[in-house]
Write a protein that holds these residues in place. Structure first.
Motif, PDB file in Angstrom:
ATOM      1  N   SER A 234      29.225  35.444  43.757  1.00  0.00           N
ATOM      2  CA  SER A 234      30.643  36.064  44.008  1.00  0.00           C
ATOM      3  C   SER A 234      30.995  34.979  42.371  1.00  0.00           C
TER       4      SER A 234
ATOM      5  N   GLU B  66      30.488  37.221  39.454  1.00  0.00           N
ATOM      6  CA  GLU B  66      31.259  37.905  39.546  1.00  0.00           C
ATOM      7  C   GLU B  66      32.949  37.580  38.876  1.00  0.00           C
TER       8      GLU B  66
ATOM      9  N   LEU C 201      34.399  39.437  35.963  1.00  0.00           N
ATOM     10  CA  LEU C 201      36.072  40.471  36.112  1.00  0.00           C
ATOM     11  C   LEU C 201      36.462  39.133  35.071  1.00  0.00           C
TER      12      LEU C 201
ATOM     13  N   GLU D 277      36.480  48.793  40.397  1.00  0.00           N
ATOM     14  CA  GLU D 277      38.470  49.049  40.069  1.00  0.00           C
ATOM     15  C   GLU D 277      38.089  49.044  38.533  1.00  0.00           C
ATOM     16  N   ALA D 278      37.771  47.711  38.198  1.00  0.00           N
ATOM     17  CA  ALA D 278      37.886  47.172  36.625  1.00  0.00           C
ATOM     18  C   ALA D 278      37.170  48.162  35.865  1.00  0.00           C
TER      19      ALA D 278
ATOM     20  N   SER E 140      30.420  45.806  44.028  1.00  0.00           N
ATOM     21  CA  SER E 140      31.506  45.295  44.658  1.00  0.00           C
ATOM     22  C   SER E 140      33.061  46.414  44.369  1.00  0.00           C
ATOM     23  N   GLU E 141      33.649  46.846  45.050  1.00  0.00           N
ATOM     24  CA  GLU E 141      35.010  47.420  44.601  1.00  0.00           C
ATOM     25  C   GLU E 141      35.673  47.158  43.861  1.00  0.00           C
ATOM     26  N   GLN E 142      36.051  46.005  44.208  1.00  0.00           N
ATOM     27  CA  GLN E 142      36.760  45.148  42.169  1.00  0.00           C
ATOM     28  C   GLN E 142      36.250  45.105  41.156  1.00  0.00           C
TER      29      GLN E 142
END
Lengths: 275, 188
Positions: A139, A142, A146, A176-177, A171-173
């Motif tokens: 994380s 990530e 991000l 989306e990015a 991940s979904e995040q």
């Protein structure tokens, strides 16, 4: 006042950094010395030219400091992980080397066999601890990647995409990015890189579905062309209606219309077995 | 740098403050793009961080730092060249390499004049020490007190040193103007 003393203070004089008294002394000397007046004018001209040069932004040092902090946090996590592995190894090695310890472990295990199950559960907890650390590390990576995507500089955003493609995060995040970069980034190279990164995720049906949706939204013709090619490469038959619609849209770019016509035909001809 | 190599990473912030202006100007002279120069400056220090273990005890930090900067610059040009080649092949249209990022445009325009090139050239004729203090004071707009903190010296001495360095810069500019080939009016 001597000339050397005067000329050494001319920059501070021009910058208004001198006291009133110092300033008066310089003024007095300048009124009598042609040579120092020439030097003053030269320094003044050089300063004017320097002032026209682009300046590095104040946030540059902050950005580096933030990157350094992120690196240090990652390093700390890594050290903790290594120390954990080291402790585990030392414990096992010491038992393996020591015969008495081996015997003690066997007798102890035999006598209190009932506790074996609890011992297993403890090991599981240790395993879980490592899982937690690994998750934290992932994380952190990530988060860093991000964060890079939100930087004002296109090169930083490209670096963020490079990180994401190397880390292969799902991940979904992250997705989306990537969709956001593909459709909204002000720099065309970043949009291309986002599409390249998404290519690796396009084996997933939901990603392909989202890409078909994005094909319906406006984008630069070059990006749309690459998006269409990607959907054909991944044999996304659900994109056919959208492609037909594009091929019939009179407002659409001519090249894109031709590509959409060709792509819809290719996809329709594809055998289900091939897919 | 030795402190940073031995684990005190906070010292890298001080080194960044000390050398970022010089690196930024180094890249500005070569790329003429503000945002890119800032990014490449960051890149240099990220490499310093990554490869700090390879810095030798008796090493010259400035030499090592600018060696990294030169490598980054070369790699950047290689990448840019390759990328434009790929775009040409795919699209066959020069306009295709359009930079949508509006912030990139004023940068390039603002810094393409011949005077700017001459000024960067004059800066490079100064010794490293003089160039550093001129850049810190007149390009980074740092106060003498801030500069004294970063460079670990007296602010009053700095005032004199910067003044002498700017005077020398002015002389280099003058001689570069004289060296410049004559241009016919209206011919660029």
């Amino acid at each position: 006042m001597k000339c050397q003393e005067c000329s050494d203070q001319l920059l501070a004089y021009l910058e208004g950094e001198l006291t009133m008294d110092e300033r008066n002394r310089i003024d007095h000397h300048l009124s009598q010395c042609d040579n120092c007046r020439v030097i003053r004018d030269e320094i003044s001209n050089a300063c004017q030219s320097l002032d026209k040069l682009p300046k590095p932004s104040e946030t540059m040092a902050k950005r580096f400091s933030a990157a350094l902090s992120a690196y240090k946090s990652g390093q700390l996590e890594g050290i903790r992980l290594l120390e954990g592995e080291q402790r585990k190894r030392t414990w096992i090695e010491s038992i393996a080397r020591n015969g008495y310890a081996q015997a003690a472990v066997i007798i102890f295990a035999f006598l209190i066999g009932i506790l074996v199950s609890q011992s297993i559960s403890t090991q599981e907890t240790n395993g879980n601890r490592f899982d937690v650390i690994e998750t934290e590390l992932a994380s952190l990576k990530e988060f860093t990647a991000l964060s890079l995507l939100t930087q004002t500089s296109a090169v930083e955003r490209l670096r963020g995409l490079e990180w994401l493609s190397e880390l292969n995060l799902e991940s979904e995040q992250v997705l989306e990015a990537l969709y956001d970069k593909l459709n909204n980034d002000p720099n065309i190279n970043v949009r291309f890189a986002a599409l390249e990164t998404l290519d690796a995720y396009a084996e997933k049906e939901e990603v392909r579905r989202k890409l078909v949706q994005l094909l319906e939204t406006p984008n630069l013709p070059m990006i749309r062309a690459e998006l269409i090619k990607l959907l054909v490469r991944h044999a996304e038959k659900d994109s056919v209606p959208t492609l037909i619609q594009i091929s019939q849209d009179a407002n659409e770019d001519e090249t894109i219309r031709e590509l959409a016509t060709w792509s819809s035909q290719v996809l329709q001809q594809m055998n289900t077995d091939e897919i | 740098m030795l402190q940073a190599r031995n684990g005190d990473l906070e010292t890298l912030n001080v080194l960044f403050e000390r050398y970022c202006g010089m690196l930024y100007s180094f890249f500005m002279k070569r790329t003429q793009e503000h945002s890119l120069s800032e990014d490449l400056t960051q890149e240099v220090f990220l490499r310093v961080l990554r490869y700090r273990a390879s810095f030798k005890d008796d090493g010259n930090f400035k030499g090592w730092l600018f060696g990294i900067a030169r490598n980054i610059q070369n790699r950047h040009w290689e990448k840019r060249y390759t990328k434009s080649e790929i775009l040409h092949e795919d699209i066959g249209n020069e306009e295709a390499i359009e930079i949508v990022d509006a912030r990139d445009q004023p940068d390039a325009e603002a810094s393409r004049s011949g005077d700017t090139a001459l000024l960067y050239q004059a800066l490079e004729r100064l010794s490293e020490e003089k160039r550093q203090i001129v850049i810190m004071r007149r390009i980074q707009n740092l106060s003498y007190i801030e500069m004294a903190r970063i460079l670990d010296c007296e602010a009053n001495q700095l005032r004199v040193r910067v003044c002498r360095a700017v005077a020398e810069l002015a002389k280099h500019m003058k001689s570069l103007i004289k060296e410049r080939p004559y241009e016919m009016p209206g011919m660029q």
